[in-house]
Design an enzyme around this catalytic site. Structure first.
Site, mmCIF file in Angstrom:
data_model
loop_
_atom_site.group_PDB
_atom_site.id
_atom_site.type_symbol
_atom_site.label_atom_id
_atom_site.label_comp_id
_atom_site.label_asym_id
_atom_site.label_seq_id
_atom_site.Cartn_x
_atom_site.Cartn_y
_atom_site.Cartn_z
ATOM 1 N N GLY A 172 7.956 8.253 14.005
ATOM 2 C CA GLY A 172 8.975 8.086 12.971
ATOM 3 C C GLY A 172 9.432 9.422 12.403
ATOM 4 N NE ARG B 59 -1.669 8.372 9.694
ATOM 5 C CZ ARG B 59 -1.980 9.588 10.132
ATOM 6 N NH1 ARG B 59 -3.243 9.918 10.341
ATOM 7 N NH2 ARG B 59 -1.043 10.488 10.388
ATOM 8 C CG ASP C 276 0.679 9.075 6.489
ATOM 9 O OD1 ASP C 276 1.426 8.090 6.399
ATOM 10 O OD2 ASP C 276 1.082 10.213 6.809
HETATM 11 C C1 S3P Z 1 5.757 12.223 6.843
HETATM 12 C C2 S3P Z 1 6.055 11.516 5.714
HETATM 13 C C3 S3P Z 1 5.474 10.215 5.383
HETATM 14 C C4 S3P Z 1 4.256 9.907 6.256
HETATM 15 C C5 S3P Z 1 4.462 10.263 7.695
HETATM 16 C C6 S3P Z 1 4.788 11.739 7.844
HETATM 17 C C7 S3P Z 1 6.413 13.533 7.067
HETATM 18 O O1 S3P Z 1 6.423 9.208 5.633
HETATM 19 O O2 S3P Z 1 3.922 8.551 6.139
HETATM 20 O O3 S3P Z 1 3.292 9.997 8.433
HETATM 21 O O4 S3P Z 1 5.950 14.295 7.926
HETATM 22 O O5 S3P Z 1 7.394 13.804 6.387
HETATM 23 P P1 S3P Z 1 7.475 8.803 4.485
HETATM 24 O O6 S3P Z 1 8.065 10.070 4.030
HETATM 25 O O7 S3P Z 1 8.475 7.903 5.103
HETATM 26 O O8 S3P Z 1 6.639 8.148 3.445
#
Ligand code: S3P
Length: 748
Positions: A408, A701, A629
């Site tokens: 993501g 996780r 996380d």
């Molecule tokens: C991340 C931000 C978080 C986290 C993801 C990594 C990043 O997500 O959960 O594993 O590297 O910016 P969100 O910003 O959508 O909460």
């Protein structure tokens, strides 16, 4: 000669006539005979000595020196295989037309299909139903009937290129013959076959012949060949192949070969220029891209998944209860910082040297995406990566969609960068990523004037239209998300004016920190981050600390396993990431930060964790974005704590790699823990963890959290669908066992 059991004797009967007993025809005859695929295997050849040798070696049951006689004797159910050199095939076809009954199937083995089909049409007037064009992709630099091998086709491909006129039953029968000798059969069109083979087989032979001939023509060739070891030998093995055969193939597939030959010639010319001008960048670009591509081809050839996506080679973890955790460990590099190091390093001027890079599938997906956009990236080699920045305007259009696997972060940050590029692009991901919300990034980018199209329901794939003049915005984040904040800031590098993002609660600030580290002005005031386009990024050195999110599993593990005492070294303790330390301490955890220092603009420390009697708490909501996380692992701590733990304000957990609230509630319930999910959190009663089988739903996780739960379980815990642990923590099982857990990985 040893005989193999008959695997397919029922499937095939009738006789096989092989016309031309070279390596290809001879090996087919020998394999078919040993496996008793036909009632009789007959061979013909123009050469009496070949026929004699074929009989002596047991390649065939019987030989026939007169081709017309052999052909005339064939009947329905028999197969004739034309195994002569490509340019001789038409002569044989003329005889087939005259002497072979129309019910008898015939096929060929020529490496070029277009010229054979042309010859067939010229001789027969049209393509007869009985003809099935074929090409076994097997061979050796050795030739002649004496080189025949019964296992030449084992695990090799045979391509059939049936035409519309070809009888379907005939194709099926020829396919069964090749499968019967061990080959994997596939079908494609004549044109596609000839293009693919020109590139993958014909050109490499031409180049090998050319190199050997060039060196042989040099005056000092004796000296050259005396010292020509590894590279020369590997590259030119195929120059020992049969000259007549390759002469024929080259002329028969001339136009497709010339097309790739021209591309390679241009490529060699540009290498020549780069060598003369000492252009290391160009040379490194070619070599690193080619090395990576070769690696990918090898994985394809070995039939393995490149990125181990869900459902491909799935693994499960078996965890036995164990006692104490002891020792020191360094967990892999921070995932968030690794992504950003590649992204900003690529957009910077000059070279960025990264150490401690996470070699997990998520950050490798980011790395590959930038390679696909023309950035030269050396490594990774034991966490070291060298990025040759191309500047903010230097990315090139990728040749196809950028595949980001499970990641993501790659997708949400990249779309911000791509919104400002002069080219169109498409972002795709695996099954899990394809269900994740992308409207949260598409919406602010649309406000900036970007052209972003999501899939149905606001999920990937994302299509990004290039050449848009972006306008700066002042954006109020609807949710506390560092990914969305970073996306808008990265697009802001390309937008005219001052881009601001305000967040409802502090989220990880690695993007802001790293931008500053690269010399870009970023203002942070209260909850608002602001930058203006027009600046440049200067490459530098990045030391990626260990990922506190990966360290979390062992922080919880050592806390819940009586008598434990471990130290995790060089862990990032950025204040926007330490929610897990704050929460575990509130629960009574015994955590000490040692040796606090700065590494590349990020605070780091060694973290000592000793076991403690944990108690349930109401988790303060302001800690949620700082531990976003870490909740799957914190839920395990809560399951082992005395009393009730309540989490609220964490609805974001429902849209991570899985719905982490539901996944953990379901799994904990299976393990005998009272865990009640709520819309935005969970209520957990501490208790005795039981043995059982749980599903990680392909979420790394979740898989690692249930692994540490195994420490306190009454028996074995089996965790399904764990291959995605490789996205963030490639050596998780080894490291866990080295600290005292008892985990084994097995194929599912
Ligand atoms: C991340 C931000 C978080 C986290 C993801 C990594 C990043 O997500 O959960 O594993 O590297 O910016 P969100 O910003 O959508 O909460």
């Amino acid at each position: 000669m040893s005989e193999l059991p008959t695997a397919n004797s029922a499937a095939l009967s009738g006789r096989l006539l092989v016309v031309g007993l070279g390596l290809i025809g001879g090996s087919l005859a020998l394999a078919a005979r040993q496996r008793r695929l036909f009632s009789e295997v007959i061979g013909t050849s123009r050469s009496a000595s070949t026929l004699r040798e074929a009989l002596e070696l047991g390649v065939v049951d019987r030989v026939e020196s007169d081709l017309p006689t052999a052909l005339a004797a064939m009947g329905p159910g028999d197969i004739v295989v034309v195994g002569v050199p490509t340019l001789t095939v038409p002569k044989i076809i003329a005889q087939l037309k005259e002497h072979l009954a129309p019910e008898v199937i015939f096929t060929d083995v020529a490496s070029v299909k277009g010229s054979i089909v042309t010859a067939i049409k010229a001789i027969y007037g049209s393509v007869p139903e009985q003809f099935v064009p074929g090409h076994p992709i097997a061979g050796s630099e050795k030739s002649g009937v004496g080189a025949s091998l019964p296992n030449l086709y084992d695990n090799h491909r045979v391509i059939l290129t049936p035409l519309t006129e070809t009888g379907e039953a005939h194709t099926a029968r020829v396919s069964a013959m090749w499968s019967g000798v061990g080959a994997t059969v596939s079908e494609m069109s004549v044109e596609e076959h000839d293009e693919v083979l020109a590139a993958t087989s014909h050109l490499p032979h031409l180049l090998a012949y050319s190199l050997v001939d060039t060196l042989a023509g040099m005056e000092e060739n004796g000296e050259i060949f005396r010292y020509a070891a590894g590279g020369f030998r590997d590259f030119t093995r195929i120059a020992a192949s049969d000259p007549i055969m390759w002469h024929d193939i080259t002329l028969a597939n001339s136009s497709a070969i010339v097309e790739v030959l021209d591309s390679v010639t241009d490529h060699l010319q540009s290498l020549r220029k780069a060598i003369l001008s000492g252009d290391s960048e160009h040379l490194l670009g070619v070599f690193t891209r080619a090395k990576e591509a070769r690696h990918r081809f090898q994985i394809m050839l070995d039939n393995k998944a490149y990125l181990q996506t869900m459902g491909s080679t799935e693994v499960q973890y078996r965890v036995e209860p164990s006692g104490v955790l002891q020792g020191h460990a360094r967990v892999p590099g921070d995932k968030s910082i690794s992504h950003r190091a590649i992204m900003l390093g690529s957009l910077a001027e000059g070279i960025t040297e990264v150490s401690g890079f996470l070699e997990g599938e998520d950050s490798l997906a980011t790395l590959q995406a930038f390679r696909d956009m023309g950035v030269v990236i050396e490594g990774p080699d034991k966490g070291r990566v060298v990025v040759h920045g191309v500047g903010l305007q230097g990315l090139k259009a990728p040749a196809g969609p950028l595949y980001l696997g499970n990641s993501g972060t790659s997708m949400r940050l990249l779309v911000g960068i791509l919104a400002g590029q002069p080219f169109d692009s498409v972002l795709t991901g695996d099954e899990s990523l394809s269900t994740r919300p992308m409207k949260r990034v598409a919406d602010p980018l649309a406000l900036m004037g970007a052209d972003i199209e999501t899939g149905e329901g606001g999920t990937p794939p994302l299509r990004i239209g290039g050449n848009r003049a972006l306008q700066a915005i002042d954006y109020q984040l609807p949710m506390a998300s560092a990914q969305v904040k970073s996306c808008v800031l990265l697009a802001g590098l390309y937008a005219s004016g001052e881009t601001s993002v305000s967040e409802p609660a502090p989220t990880r600030d690695h993007t802001e920190r790293m931008l500053r580290g690269f010399g870009y002005k970023v203002k942070t005031e209260g909850g608002q981050v602001t930058l203006t386009s027009g600046g440049t990024l200067q490459g530098g050195v990045i030391d990626v600390p260990s990922d506190i999110s990966s360290a979390t599993f062992f922080m919880v593990a050592a806390s819940i396993a009586d008598g434990s005492d471990i130290t995790l070294s060089h862990v990032g303790i950025n204040p926007t990431r330490i929610g897990v330390i704050n929460i575990l301490r509130l629960m009574g955890g015994d955590i000490t930060l040692l040796n606090e220092r700065l590494a590349g603009g990020e605070p780091v420390a060694d973290i000592r964790v000793r076991s403690a009697d944990l108690k349930g708490i109401a988790i303060p909501e302001e800690q949620v974005p700082l531990a976003i996380d870490e909740f799957p692992a914190i839920f395990v701590a809560a399951a082992c704590a005395k009393g009730t733990t309540v989490l609220t304000g964490a609805e974001e957990l429902r849209v991570k790699e899985s719905d982490r609230i539901q996944a953990m509630a379901d799994g904990l319930a299976i393990l005998g823990i009272s865990a009640e999910s709520t819309a935005d959190g969970m209520v957990i009663e501490g208790g005795q963890i039981q043995s059982g089988e749980v599903d990680s739903l392909g979420d790394h996780r979740i898989a690692m959290s249930f692994t540490i739960a195994g420490l306190r379980a009454s028996g074995t815990i089996l965790i399904r669908n764990c291959s995605n642990v490789a996205t963030s923590f490639p050596d998780f099982v080894e490291l866990s066992n080295s600290l005292g857990l008892r985990v084994s990985e097995e194929n599912q």
